[in-house]
Design a protein around this motif. Structure first.
Motif, PDB file in Angstrom:
ATOM      1  N   PRO A  41      -0.041  -9.726  -4.124  1.00 32.04           N
ATOM      2  CA  PRO A  41       0.464 -10.754  -5.038  1.00 32.04           C
ATOM      3  C   PRO A  41       1.898 -11.143  -4.691  1.00 32.04           C
ATOM      4  N   ALA A  42       2.239 -12.381  -4.953  1.00 35.50           N
ATOM      5  CA  ALA A  42       3.564 -12.896  -4.596  1.00 35.50           C
ATOM      6  C   ALA A  42       4.712 -12.061  -5.164  1.00 35.50           C
ATOM      7  N   PRO A  43       4.676 -11.635  -6.445  1.00 34.34           N
ATOM      8  CA  PRO A  43       5.788 -10.817  -6.961  1.00 34.34           C
ATOM      9  C   PRO A  43       5.928  -9.487  -6.218  1.00 34.34           C
ATOM     10  N   ASP A  44       4.804  -8.949  -5.770  1.00 32.13           N
ATOM     11  CA  ASP A  44       4.858  -7.687  -5.021  1.00 32.13           C
ATOM     12  C   ASP A  44       5.477  -7.893  -3.649  1.00 32.13           C
ATOM     13  N   VAL A  77      -8.837   3.101   3.979  1.00 33.97           N
ATOM     14  CA  VAL A  77      -9.978   2.699   3.158  1.00 33.97           C
ATOM     15  C   VAL A  77     -10.337   3.877   2.257  1.00 33.97           C
ATOM     16  N   THR A  78     -10.409   3.635   0.944  1.00 35.69           N
ATOM     17  CA  THR A  78     -10.825   4.669   0.012  1.00 35.69           C
ATOM     18  C   THR A  78     -11.596   4.037  -1.129  1.00 35.69           C
ATOM     19  N   ASP A  79     -12.742   4.628  -1.448  1.00 36.25           N
ATOM     20  CA  ASP A  79     -13.602   4.122  -2.526  1.00 36.25           C
ATOM     21  C   ASP A  79     -13.898   2.634  -2.360  1.00 36.25           C
ATOM     22  N   GLY A  80     -14.059   2.206  -1.128  1.00 33.21           N
ATOM     23  CA  GLY A  80     -14.397   0.823  -0.854  1.00 33.21           C
ATOM     24  C   GLY A  80     -13.226  -0.132  -0.870  1.00 33.21           C
ATOM     25  N   SER A  81     -12.029   0.363  -1.138  1.00 34.50           N
ATOM     26  CA  SER A  81     -10.844  -0.500  -1.180  1.00 34.50           C
ATOM     27  C   SER A  81     -10.049  -0.361   0.111  1.00 34.50           C
ATOM     28  N   ARG A  82      -9.458  -1.475   0.543  1.00 29.94           N
ATOM     29  CA  ARG A  82      -8.618  -1.488   1.729  1.00 29.94           C
ATOM     30  C   ARG A  82      -7.161  -1.392   1.286  1.00 29.94           C
ATOM     31  N   LEU A  83      -6.412  -0.487   1.925  1.00 32.81           N
ATOM     32  CA  LEU A  83      -5.062  -0.183   1.479  1.00 32.81           C
ATOM     33  C   LEU A  83      -4.058  -0.297   2.615  1.00 32.81           C
ATOM     34  N   GLU A  91       3.399  15.297  -0.649  1.00 34.67           N
ATOM     35  CA  GLU A  91       2.255  15.478   0.239  1.00 34.67           C
ATOM     36  C   GLU A  91       1.311  14.282   0.230  1.00 34.67           C
ATOM     37  N   ALA A  92       1.677  13.214  -0.445  1.00 32.95           N
ATOM     38  CA  ALA A  92       0.779  12.065  -0.583  1.00 32.95           C
ATOM     39  C   ALA A  92       1.249  10.872   0.239  1.00 32.95           C
ATOM     40  N   ARG A  93       0.282  10.090   0.681  1.00 37.46           N
ATOM     41  CA  ARG A  93       0.554   8.801   1.317  1.00 37.46           C
ATOM     42  C   ARG A  93       0.539   7.754   0.224  1.00 37.46           C
ATOM     43  N   VAL A  94       1.567   6.928   0.174  1.00 44.25           N
ATOM     44  CA  VAL A  94       1.641   5.858  -0.810  1.00 44.25           C
ATOM     45  C   VAL A  94       1.025   4.611  -0.205  1.00 44.25           C
ATOM     46  N   ALA A  95       0.048   4.040  -0.892  1.00 46.19           N
ATOM     47  CA  ALA A  95      -0.699   2.918  -0.322  1.00 46.19           C
ATOM     48  C   ALA A  95      -0.946   1.849  -1.377  1.00 46.19           C
ATOM     49  N   ALA A  96      -0.862   0.586  -0.956  1.00 49.17           N
ATOM     50  CA  ALA A  96      -1.062  -0.554  -1.848  1.00 49.17           C
ATOM     51  C   ALA A  96      -2.417  -1.184  -1.591  1.00 49.17           C
ATOM     52  N   ARG A  97      -3.148  -1.434  -2.662  1.00 55.14           N
ATOM     53  CA  ARG A  97      -4.477  -2.017  -2.549  1.00 55.14           C
ATOM     54  C   ARG A  97      -4.374  -3.498  -2.190  1.00 55.14           C
ATOM     55  N   ALA A  98      -5.048  -3.879  -1.126  1.00 55.24           N
ATOM     56  CA  ALA A  98      -5.056  -5.288  -0.716  1.00 55.24           C
ATOM     57  C   ALA A  98      -5.619  -6.144  -1.838  1.00 55.24           C
ATOM     58  N   GLY A  99      -4.986  -7.271  -2.078  1.00 59.91           N
ATOM     59  CA  GLY A  99      -5.443  -8.178  -3.120  1.00 59.91           C
ATOM     60  C   GLY A  99      -4.742  -7.958  -4.436  1.00 59.91           C
ATOM     61  N   SER A 100      -4.937  -6.792  -5.047  1.00 58.15           N
ATOM     62  CA  SER A 100      -4.394  -6.535  -6.382  1.00 58.15           C
ATOM     63  C   SER A 100      -2.959  -6.032  -6.368  1.00 58.15           C
ATOM     64  N   GLY A 101      -2.557  -5.308  -5.310  1.00 59.09           N
ATOM     65  CA  GLY A 101      -1.226  -4.725  -5.261  1.00 59.09           C
ATOM     66  C   GLY A 101      -1.101  -3.416  -6.008  1.00 59.09           C
ATOM     67  N   GLU A 102      -2.188  -2.911  -6.577  1.00 56.11           N
ATOM     68  CA  GLU A 102      -2.152  -1.607  -7.237  1.00 56.11           C
ATOM     69  C   GLU A 102      -1.786  -0.534  -6.223  1.00 56.11           C
ATOM     70  N   VAL A 103      -0.994   0.435  -6.652  1.00 55.69           N
ATOM     71  CA  VAL A 103      -0.496   1.447  -5.724  1.00 55.69           C
ATOM     72  C   VAL A 103      -1.148   2.801  -6.026  1.00 55.69           C
ATOM     73  N   LEU A 104      -1.639   3.450  -4.983  1.00 53.16           N
ATOM     74  CA  LEU A 104      -2.283   4.749  -5.112  1.00 53.16           C
ATOM     75  C   LEU A 104      -1.515   5.809  -4.342  1.00 53.16           C
ATOM     76  N   ALA A 105      -1.593   7.041  -4.818  1.00 51.06           N
ATOM     77  CA  ALA A 105      -1.130   8.200  -4.068  1.00 51.06           C
ATOM     78  C   ALA A 105      -2.360   8.800  -3.410  1.00 51.06           C
ATOM     79  N   VAL A 106      -2.401   8.731  -2.096  1.00 55.28           N
ATOM     80  CA  VAL A 106      -3.573   9.177  -1.340  1.00 55.28           C
ATOM     81  C   VAL A 106      -3.266  10.546  -0.741  1.00 55.28           C
ATOM     82  N   PRO A 107      -4.005  11.591  -1.110  1.00 53.52           N
ATOM     83  CA  PRO A 107      -3.723  12.927  -0.568  1.00 53.52           C
ATOM     84  C   PRO A 107      -3.829  12.951   0.950  1.00 53.52           C
ATOM     85  N   THR A 108      -2.961  13.728   1.565  1.00 51.02           N
ATOM     86  CA  THR A 108      -3.014  13.875   3.024  1.00 51.02           C
ATOM     87  C   THR A 108      -3.691  15.179   3.416  1.00 51.02           C
ATOM     88  N   PHE A 109      -4.271  15.871   2.419  1.00 51.73           N
ATOM     89  CA  PHE A 109      -5.036  17.085   2.702  1.00 51.73           C
ATOM     90  C   PHE A 109      -6.440  16.909   2.131  1.00 51.73           C
TER      91      PHE A 109
END
Length: 220
Positions: A41-44, A77-83, A91-109
């Motif tokens: 999204p533009a604000p993001d 890619v997680t749960d069908g979403s592209r990040l 210990e987490a990878r910070v990733a933004a969901r394409a399209g929505s801009g929602e941010v997830l903490a993705v475990p690296t283990f």
């Protein structure tokens, strides 16, 4: 810095504009790809390419730091979403969901790497969790946390030292039983920090297991 000075500094950090927290964007680390290349999204996009995320710390504390993927297409890619990979947080990878801009903490283990005594806490495996409802809110949280972290850590360290000294000086069980809770004031201040975060992005601090609450209240 005593607890009253720490509380004043926390208020100053929360009230400061991002321009000040990034030192006029001198500290800002922004993605290496052109702004229009990522589907956010533009604000993001404006927040991320204007203020960026904090640089790697030099004080051994675990903040949220910039760590951008170099590709134009989402690399995770997680749960069908592209990040898009944009940062690291412990210990987490910070990733933004394409399209929505929602941010997830993705475990690296993986689930298999969790200690057997803790695997009951992850019956469905180790899954990504919501970090922030948008990249713009992540940018705001990350910069405030960048400056809050050393303030809160110093108060926690001081409380621990005071507790150790007091216990060492207490001679009888009665004297030990009468000792105060040395962490009470810093715990209260950290709860205030959690509440300020909740006011700005409720979904990011929706329960006691939220990553941001865990980060603020760690060891308390």
């Amino acid at each position: 810095m005593d607890i009253d000075e720490a509380r004043a500094e926390v208020s100053r950090i929360f009230d400061a504009p991002l321009e000040a927290l990034t030192e006029g964007r001198r500290l800002s680390v922004v993605p290496g790809v052109p702004e229009g290349e990522w589907d956010l999204p533009a604000p993001d996009r404006e927040a991320l390419w204007s203020h960026g995320l904090p640089p790697a710390r030099d004080d051994s504390l675990y903040g949220l730091v910039a760590d951008y993927q170099s590709a134009r297409e989402p690399e995770l890619v997680t749960d069908g979403s592209r990040l898009y990979g944009i940062g690291g947080f412990g210990e987490a990878r910070v990733a933004a969901r394409a399209g929505s801009g929602e941010v997830l903490a993705v475990p690296t283990f993986t689930y298999d790497e969790v200690h057997p005594q803790l695997q009951h806490m992850f019956p469905d495996g180790v899954r990504p969790v919501l970090l922030n409802s948008s990249v713009a809110r992540l940018v705001d949280f990350a910069w405030r946390w960048h400056w809050l972290l050393p303030v809160l850590t110093a108060q926690q360290t001081w409380a621990g030292a005071e507790e150790t000294t007091a216990w060492g000086n207490a001679r009888t069980p009665e004297e030990k039983a009468a000792l105060p809770d040395f962490y009470a004031e810093i715990r209260e201040l950290c709860e205030e920090v959690v509440e300020r975060f909740r006011q700005f992005d409720g979904p990011a601090v929706s329960n006691e297991d939220s990553p941001w609450r865990e980060a603020v209240m760690e060891y308390l």
